[in-house]
Design a protein around this motif. Structure first.
Motif, PDB file in Angstrom:
ATOM      1  N   UNK A 170       0.826  -1.205   0.000  1.00 35.54           N
ATOM      2  CA  UNK A 170       0.000   0.000   0.000  1.00 35.54           C
ATOM      3  C   UNK A 170       0.862   1.257   0.000  1.00 35.54           C
ATOM      4  N   UNK A 171       1.976   1.217   0.723  1.00 33.45           N
ATOM      5  CA  UNK A 171       2.879   2.364   0.733  1.00 33.45           C
ATOM      6  C   UNK A 171       3.463   2.599  -0.664  1.00 33.45           C
ATOM      7  N   UNK A 172       3.898   1.542  -1.309  1.00 29.92           N
ATOM      8  CA  UNK A 172       4.451   1.667  -2.659  1.00 29.92           C
ATOM      9  C   UNK A 172       3.387   2.159  -3.630  1.00 29.92           C
ATOM     10  N   UNK A 173       2.203   1.540  -3.619  1.00 32.03           N
ATOM     11  CA  UNK A 173       1.147   1.942  -4.539  1.00 32.03           C
ATOM     12  C   UNK A 173       0.627   3.337  -4.224  1.00 32.03           C
ATOM     13  N   UNK A 174       0.608   3.711  -2.954  1.00 30.27           N
ATOM     14  CA  UNK A 174       0.194   5.066  -2.593  1.00 30.27           C
ATOM     15  C   UNK A 174       1.153   6.112  -3.126  1.00 30.27           C
ATOM     16  N   UNK A 175       2.452   5.862  -2.983  1.00 32.89           N
ATOM     17  CA  UNK A 175       3.447   6.792  -3.520  1.00 32.89           C
ATOM     18  C   UNK A 175       3.339   6.865  -5.039  1.00 32.89           C
ATOM     19  N   UNK A 176       3.120   5.711  -5.677  1.00 30.16           N
ATOM     20  CA  UNK A 176       2.973   5.696  -7.141  1.00 30.16           C
ATOM     21  C   UNK A 176       1.746   6.485  -7.581  1.00 30.16           C
ATOM     22  N   UNK A 177       0.657   6.371  -6.841  1.00 29.88           N
ATOM     23  CA  UNK A 177      -0.560   7.098  -7.204  1.00 29.88           C
ATOM     24  C   UNK A 177      -0.398   8.594  -6.980  1.00 29.88           C
ATOM     25  N   UNK A 178       0.291   8.972  -5.910  1.00 28.96           N
ATOM     26  CA  UNK A 178       0.512  10.388  -5.634  1.00 28.96           C
ATOM     27  C   UNK A 178       1.379  11.015  -6.724  1.00 28.96           C
ATOM     28  N   UNK A 179       2.352  10.255  -7.214  1.00 29.86           N
ATOM     29  CA  UNK A 179       3.258  10.786  -8.242  1.00 29.86           C
ATOM     30  C   UNK A 179       2.711  10.598  -9.656  1.00 29.86           C
ATOM     31  N   UNK A 180       1.449  10.221  -9.768  1.00 26.05           N
ATOM     32  CA  UNK A 180       0.775  10.034 -11.061  1.00 26.05           C
ATOM     33  C   UNK A 180       1.524   9.071 -11.970  1.00 26.05           C
ATOM     34  N   UNK A 181       1.870   7.938 -11.431  1.00 24.40           N
ATOM     35  CA  UNK A 181       2.576   6.913 -12.193  1.00 24.40           C
ATOM     36  C   UNK A 181       1.706   6.411 -13.343  1.00 24.40           C
ATOM     37  N   UNK A 182       2.350   5.861 -14.357  1.00 25.22           N
ATOM     38  CA  UNK A 182       1.613   5.459 -15.558  1.00 25.22           C
ATOM     39  C   UNK A 182       1.175   4.005 -15.549  1.00 25.22           C
ATOM     40  N   UNK A 183       1.441   3.249 -14.495  1.00 25.24           N
ATOM     41  CA  UNK A 183       1.015   1.854 -14.535  1.00 25.24           C
ATOM     42  C   UNK A 183      -0.407   1.652 -14.049  1.00 25.24           C
ATOM     43  N   UNK A 184      -1.082   2.706 -13.623  1.00 25.24           N
ATOM     44  CA  UNK A 184      -2.507   2.609 -13.316  1.00 25.24           C
ATOM     45  C   UNK A 184      -3.299   2.739 -14.615  1.00 25.24           C
ATOM     46  N   UNK A 185      -4.516   2.243 -14.633  1.00 22.28           N
ATOM     47  CA  UNK A 185      -5.349   2.297 -15.831  1.00 22.28           C
ATOM     48  C   UNK A 185      -5.661   3.751 -16.156  1.00 22.28           C
ATOM     49  N   UNK A 186      -5.411   4.110 -17.410  1.00 25.95           N
ATOM     50  CA  UNK A 186      -5.643   5.491 -17.843  1.00 25.95           C
ATOM     51  C   UNK A 186      -7.142   5.763 -17.951  1.00 25.95           C
ATOM     52  N   UNK A 187      -7.519   6.972 -17.662  1.00 30.48           N
ATOM     53  CA  UNK A 187      -8.908   7.432 -17.786  1.00 30.48           C
ATOM     54  C   UNK A 187      -9.890   6.610 -16.963  1.00 30.48           C
ATOM     55  N   UNK A 188      -9.458   6.121 -15.816  1.00 35.33           N
ATOM     56  CA  UNK A 188     -10.366   5.380 -14.930  1.00 35.33           C
ATOM     57  C   UNK A 188     -11.307   6.365 -14.241  1.00 35.33           C
ATOM     58  N   UNK A 189     -12.520   5.953 -14.023  1.00 38.51           N
ATOM     59  CA  UNK A 189     -13.512   6.774 -13.327  1.00 38.51           C
ATOM     60  C   UNK A 189     -13.519   6.378 -11.855  1.00 38.51           C
ATOM     61  N   UNK A 190     -13.434   7.360 -10.991  1.00 40.75           N
ATOM     62  CA  UNK A 190     -13.390   7.117  -9.557  1.00 40.75           C
ATOM     63  C   UNK A 190     -14.697   7.546  -8.911  1.00 40.75           C
ATOM     64  N   UNK A 191     -15.044   6.901  -7.818  1.00 41.19           N
ATOM     65  CA  UNK A 191     -16.335   7.145  -7.181  1.00 41.19           C
ATOM     66  C   UNK A 191     -16.377   8.513  -6.495  1.00 41.19           C
ATOM     67  N   UNK A 192     -15.353   8.836  -5.712  1.00 40.87           N
ATOM     68  CA  UNK A 192     -15.406  10.052  -4.908  1.00 40.87           C
ATOM     69  C   UNK A 192     -14.454  11.150  -5.348  1.00 40.87           C
TER      70      UNK A 192
END
Length: 148
Positions: A45-67
């Protein structure tokens, strides 16, 4: 014949006395598993949280989030991951408070993974499954049942 033991036989289960005082608490295999998984989930979670904060490109592009957006979920998962690392240390130190905090933080992580599952579906499903096992391991903890 009497139903007791003869002079050459020991009473059944006499070599394994049952501790009724709770002084000799034995570590359950599930609690050890839950402690290891809480630490692993905390690191991930720490690794993925840092990756998400830094807008890493391995997350699905144009994903729709609930909140909110990926950055917000990154901060949430980062905080959960840091708490999980502390809880894991507390579980290995046999702290009762850490067990119940572990149940709470695993539940919070399960909900967080559900909310951002559109960003990283397979990891989210794996984390949800591990959170369920952690909750089970921490709640079902107990001493080994007494021999009959």
């Amino acid at each position: 014949m009497s139903s007791g033991t003869t002079s050459g036989q020991a009473a059944p289960y006499a070599a394994h006395p049952v501790d009724t005082t709770g002084a000799l608490e034995e570590r359950s295999g599930w609690v050890t598993f839950a402690g290891v998984m809480v630490v692993v989930l905390g690191v991930m979670n720490t690794i993925y949280g840092i990756a998400a904060i830094s807008n890493s490109t391995f997350y699905i592009a144009d994903a729709k989030y609930i909140l909110s957006d990926l950055n917000t979920y990154g901060w949430v998962v980062l905080v959960i991951g840091i708490i999980q690392l502390g809880v894991g240390a507390g579980i290995f130190a046999r702290m009762q408070f850490a067990r119940w905090t572990g149940v709470f933080i695993a539940s919070a992580n399960l909900v967080a993974q559900l909310l951002w599952i559109s960003a990283f579906p397979l990891a989210g499903l794996a984390f949800i499954a591990l959170d369920v096992l952690v909750i089970y391991g921490l709640v079902v903890h107990g001493r080994k049942p007494a021999a009959y």
